[in-house]
Design an enzyme around this catalytic site. Sequence first.
Site, short mmCIF file in Angstrom:
data_model
loop_
_atom_site.label_atom_id
_atom_site.label_comp_id
_atom_site.label_asym_id
_atom_site.label_seq_id
_atom_site.Cartn_x
_atom_site.Cartn_y
_atom_site.Cartn_z
N THR A 119 0.82 -1.22 0.00
CA THR A 119 0.00 0.00 0.00
C THR A 119 0.84 1.27 0.00
OG1 THR A 119 -1.46 1.30 1.43
CG2 THR A 119 -0.13 -0.31 2.52
N TYR A 143 -1.67 0.26 10.23
CA TYR A 143 -1.90 -0.48 8.99
C TYR A 143 -0.65 -0.40 8.09
CZ TYR A 143 -3.52 -1.22 4.20
OH TYR A 143 -3.64 -1.64 2.90
#
Length: 325
Positions: A119, A143
């Site tokens: 990501t 995250y």
Amino acid sequence: MRDRKILVTGGAGYIGSHTCMVLKHRGFEPVVYDNLSNGHAAFVKWGLLEEGDIRDRSRIEEVLRKHQPEAVIHFAGLIEVSESVRDPLSFYEVNVAGSLSLLSACIAAGVDKFVFSSTCATYGIPRQLLIDEGHVQDPVNPYGRTKLLIERAILDLEVHGLRSVILRYFNAGGADPGGKIGEKHDPETHAIPLAIDTVLGRRELFRIFGNDYNTRDGTCVRDYIHVLDLADAHVRAVDYLLADNPSDQFNLGTGRGTTVGELVAAVEKATGRPLPKQEDQRRPGDVPQLVANNAKAQSVLGWQPVYELEDIIRTAWDWHRKQNT
Ligand code: UDP
């Protein structure tokens, strides 16, 4: 001739299921490994489902030995930034411990080609307008940190012969234009499905998180990329590894930024309906702007996103209108 199997963890999820569809169309045999905690059995339409958890090391090894895939594409994991701020331990358990268990099973079973779903959140606060792969990786939420830890582990495991492609996505959106699968999270937290649900009257208001960022209209800028463009990049990454190319990392975005305000206007235009909205506080963990420099994926993988923001919204709209909830 081998049967060209590819093990897809998280293949019952949003990006995973679209990737299975494209894999199948390009002559691969996807085998989905998913615990169905967030995925949907009904999305497994292009290969068989092996139910299991990535934290279950012996189950993964058994599945790998049974199917002997040519490569693994690893999507399975927790993805929601604000949940990672509230409950970091789950993210470390699933994303970090789960991925390590998968990697260790791959090495034991002799599977040496690995595509990892990472990501742009691994970059943290951008230090330049367009983020390239050389940008410092300094994530600002759990995250992003869990994804970065796995990126590092994957690269270290090259010592065991593991070759990898790490794909760092920007904001996935849209759905299969054929209408078979789409985005379905519970609870939903992503901007596009929430906006569409609001237009459909399933929610009262779309909340715009923050209007005081240093951007052109004060709202956050994101680079929205169609899920089928992402799926295409994964299949190219598999082809790249099967052609014996060296490990590498690529950003997957369009290179164009859209503010939340512009997204709202685009949703209203594409659906032809007003979107009831309200300005709200900033959401914890959000960074002001994330836009990809995608030149490397274009030149090395020959990848070129083909869908526009309008297509993303239109295909998502078609999908969501067909859903009952
Ligand atoms: N966003 C928003 N309202 C919502 C959901 C999201 O304003 O109900 C904003 C969010 O702050 C971010 C952008 O839309 O700037 C994209 O958020 P999303 O959750 O879709 O993806 P993320 O960028 O967090 O991965």
